[in-house]
Design an enzyme around this catalytic site. Structure first.
Site, PDB file in Angstrom:
ATOM      1  N   ARG A   1      25.236 -45.300  19.159  1.00 49.76           N
ATOM      2  CA  ARG A   1      24.194 -44.538  18.430  1.00 49.76           C
ATOM      3  C   ARG A   1      24.657 -43.133  18.022  1.00 49.76           C
ATOM      4  O   ARG A   1      23.843 -42.256  17.768  1.00 49.76           O
ATOM      5  CB  ARG A   1      22.890 -44.451  19.232  1.00 49.76           C
TER       6      ARG A   1
ATOM      7  N   LYS B   1      27.367 -37.909   3.742  1.00 48.89           N
ATOM      8  CA  LYS B   1      27.097 -39.298   3.337  1.00 48.89           C
ATOM      9  C   LYS B   1      28.231 -40.137   3.898  1.00 48.89           C
ATOM     10  O   LYS B   1      29.388 -39.953   3.522  1.00 48.89           O
ATOM     11  CB  LYS B   1      27.099 -39.436   1.812  1.00 48.89           C
TER      12      LYS B   1
ATOM     13  N   GLU C   1      35.614 -35.560  -9.978  1.00 48.72           N
ATOM     14  CA  GLU C   1      34.443 -35.050  -9.239  1.00 48.72           C
ATOM     15  C   GLU C   1      34.312 -33.532  -9.428  1.00 48.72           C
ATOM     16  O   GLU C   1      33.202 -32.991  -9.459  1.00 48.72           O
ATOM     17  CB  GLU C   1      34.546 -35.382  -7.747  1.00 48.72           C
TER      18      GLU C   1
ATOM     19  N   LYS D   1      29.184 -28.340  -4.062  1.00 47.43           N
ATOM     20  CA  LYS D   1      28.751 -29.521  -3.309  1.00 47.43           C
ATOM     21  C   LYS D   1      27.931 -29.107  -2.084  1.00 47.43           C
ATOM     22  O   LYS D   1      26.851 -29.632  -1.827  1.00 47.43           O
ATOM     23  CB  LYS D   1      29.972 -30.354  -2.893  1.00 47.43           C
TER      24      LYS D   1
ATOM     25  N   GLU E   1      18.876 -36.464  -0.013  1.00 46.27           N
ATOM     26  CA  GLU E   1      18.814 -36.934  -1.403  1.00 46.27           C
ATOM     27  C   GLU E   1      17.399 -37.362  -1.824  1.00 46.27           C
ATOM     28  O   GLU E   1      17.200 -38.446  -2.372  1.00 46.27           O
ATOM     29  CB  GLU E   1      19.802 -38.100  -1.618  1.00 46.27           C
TER      30      GLU E   1
ATOM     31  N   ARG F   1      19.829 -33.402  -4.747  1.00 49.12           N
ATOM     32  CA  ARG F   1      21.132 -34.020  -4.417  1.00 49.12           C
ATOM     33  C   ARG F   1      21.481 -35.143  -5.397  1.00 49.12           C
ATOM     34  O   ARG F   1      22.644 -35.476  -5.591  1.00 49.12           O
ATOM     35  CB  ARG F   1      21.128 -34.536  -2.974  1.00 49.12           C
TER      36      ARG F   1
ATOM     37  N   ASN G   1      25.125 -37.282  -8.323  1.00 50.69           N
ATOM     38  CA  ASN G   1      25.364 -38.657  -8.723  1.00 50.69           C
ATOM     39  C   ASN G   1      25.529 -38.812 -10.231  1.00 50.69           C
ATOM     40  O   ASN G   1      25.610 -39.927 -10.750  1.00 50.69           O
ATOM     41  CB  ASN G   1      24.210 -39.530  -8.212  1.00 50.69           C
TER      42      ASN G   1
ATOM     43  N   HIS H   1      27.646 -41.535 -11.863  1.00 49.92           N
ATOM     44  CA  HIS H   1      27.827 -42.582 -10.863  1.00 49.92           C
ATOM     45  C   HIS H   1      26.961 -43.820 -11.117  1.00 49.92           C
ATOM     46  O   HIS H   1      27.229 -44.871 -10.548  1.00 49.92           O
ATOM     47  CB  HIS H   1      27.517 -42.034  -9.464  1.00 49.92           C
TER      48      HIS H   1
ATOM     49  N   HIS I   1      29.507 -46.359 -10.882  1.00 49.76           N
ATOM     50  CA  HIS I   1      29.528 -47.266  -9.717  1.00 49.76           C
ATOM     51  C   HIS I   1      29.429 -48.728 -10.145  1.00 49.76           C
ATOM     52  O   HIS I   1      30.045 -49.606  -9.536  1.00 49.76           O
ATOM     53  CB  HIS I   1      28.369 -46.938  -8.761  1.00 49.76           C
TER      54      HIS I   1
ATOM     55  N   HIS J   1      37.847 -44.456  -7.654  1.00 49.48           N
ATOM     56  CA  HIS J   1      36.480 -43.957  -7.751  1.00 49.48           C
ATOM     57  C   HIS J   1      36.358 -42.880  -8.842  1.00 49.48           C
ATOM     58  O   HIS J   1      35.451 -42.922  -9.678  1.00 49.48           O
ATOM     59  CB  HIS J   1      36.028 -43.407  -6.394  1.00 49.48           C
TER      60      HIS J   1
END
Ligand SMILES: NC(=O)c1ccc[n+]([C@@H]2O[C@H](COP(=O)([O-])OP(=O)(O)OC[C@H]3O[C@@H](n4cnc5c(N)ncnc54)[C@H](O)[C@@H]3O)[C@@H](O)[C@H]2O)c1
Ligand SMILES: O=C(O)C(=O)C[C@@H](O)[C@H](O)[C@H](O)COP(=O)(O)O
Ligand SMILES: [Zn+2]
Length: 348
Positions: A106, A128, A170, A208, A218, A222, A226, A229, A233, A248
């Protein structure tokens, strides 16, 4: 929390002295093992015992099988809750290592030592973590901050040019969504090499970090991180399923071209700004051949984007160079036009 390491890595050594970790696990891939680990071990001063965990390099490894193997190794080595994972690598290592750490027993502590431009400016920051699922990007993961992020830009000296460029995408994104001056400084670079890029890294890290500080989970701003993306993506996922995976950053560059054009089609930016953005991205990135992909498959992936709600595709789009809107819904016609625009421009 982000520290630029000195050449002796003394801030890292100080951190390890102040804490009482039971054991350290250093996660690397085959390349960071070869090119980055010797430098880390040569400077590491600690009495705490450590183990090296190595995985193969590449996005294809960012999956549940690898996570499972790492959880099993940690269990076999009796890692307890006072163990520390040091993620030494690019975004695959920081995403994967952060995910494994934040779920094992955990949650155990981890630190990121990014070794690619992309992970220095983006992936190591913001908490993330995650893995891909059935080629869908980052479908399973957590929001979990690393204890520390230690940046040492000399790692970039061994990074292949293609990977440096991927990280640069990025950085361009950071300029486009939040800081026109940063964008202008970036596009002044004629050739991409560590020396030219290095002075611009802190500004990207700051953009960032600031966005993440404003909205860690997010829920709102935030989502601007993206930009590029949504379509990026989708294409990255399709390429991952085929014979020719793309990096990426290459997918993000493609996505930023489509989504800048989409911003224009939706009346958010002028044609001049859209042209300027697209021309500059094109200077650094070659086109990707989309002819083998069916529009239907692209749209199906867009429909699974994490920003979506109520079966609507939510885009993050540019509203001027240096600002970005989010939760923006576009007509299917315009989305299609933006993909067709890219296909036509690429000439495949
Ligand atoms: N969590 C986030 O906020 C976030 C942000 C952006 C991207 N990402 C994720 O990051 C991943 C991409 O990261 P990446 O581009 O760093 O890829 P990567 O981790 O695969 O690293 C790229 C390649 O460079 C090699 N390498 C790394 N450092 C090196 C060095 N110093 N010298 C020589 N070779 C080196 C690696 O072994 C690999 O082959 C993607 O999975 C993407 O989804 C996450
Ligand atoms: O940190 C963020 O937030 C980002 O969106 C940064 C992106 O560059 C990064 O690729 C991130 O992993 C994308 O996250 P996802 O939630 O779209 O999978
Ligand atoms: Zn990204």
């Amino acid at each position: 929390m982000i520290t630029l390491l000195d050449e002796n890595f003394s801030q890292l050594n100080q951190f390890l002295t102040e804490k009482t970790f039971s054991k350290i696990f250093i996660l690397v891939d085959e390349n960071t093992h070869e090119y980055c680990l010797p430098l880390l071990l040569g400077n590491l001063e600690t009495d705490i015992s450590f183990e090296i965990l190595e995985i193969e390099a590449g996005e294809e490894m960012k999956n549940i099988q690898t996570a499972n193997q790492l959880w099993e190794i940690l269990t076999e080595m009796q890692a307890d809750r006072k163990a520390l994972i040091i993620n030494l690598g690019g975004g695959v290592i920081t995403d994967m290592g952060g995910f494994v750490a934040s779920t094992y027993k955990r949650g155990i502590q981890f630190i990121n030592i990014p070794t690619t431009l992309l992970s220095m400016c983006d992936a190591s920051i913001g908490g993330k973590t995650g893995i891909d699922l059935m080629h869908y990007k980052n479908m399973v993961g957590t929001f979990s901050f690393p204890e520390q992020i230690y940046v040492y830009t000399r790692f970039l000296d061994t990074l292949p040019a293609k990977e440096l460029k991927s990280g640069f995408a990025e950085m361009l994104k950071h300029g486009l969504i939040a800081d026109k001056k940063h964008w202008e400084a970036l596009i002044k670079l004629q050739h991409l090499d560590p020396t030219g890029i290095e002075p611009l890294i802190p500004q990207s890290m700051e953009i960032k970090q600031e966005v993440v500080n404003a909205d860690f989970h997010e829920k709102n701003v935030r989502k601007t991180l993206n930009f590029g993306h949504t379509i990026g993506h989708a294409i990255e996922s399709l390429c991952l399923q085929g014979e020719n995976p793309i990096l990426h950053g290459e997918a993000v560059a493609l996505g930023m071209i489509c989504e800048s054009y989409l911003s224009y089609l939706e009346g958010l930016i002028s044609k001049e700004d859209s042209d300027l953005i697209i021309e500059n991205i094109q200077r650094y990135f070659s086109f990707i051949d989309l002819t083998d992909f069916k529009d239907e498959d692209i749209f199906n992936l867009l429909l699974n984007d994490k920003k979506n709600a109520d079966a609507k595709i939510n885009f993050s789009l540019i509203s001027s160079i240096g600002s970005c809107v989010f939760d923006y819904q576009c007509s299917s016609e315009n989305i299609q036009k933006s993909i067709d625009f890219y296909k036509k421009l690429s000439g495949f």
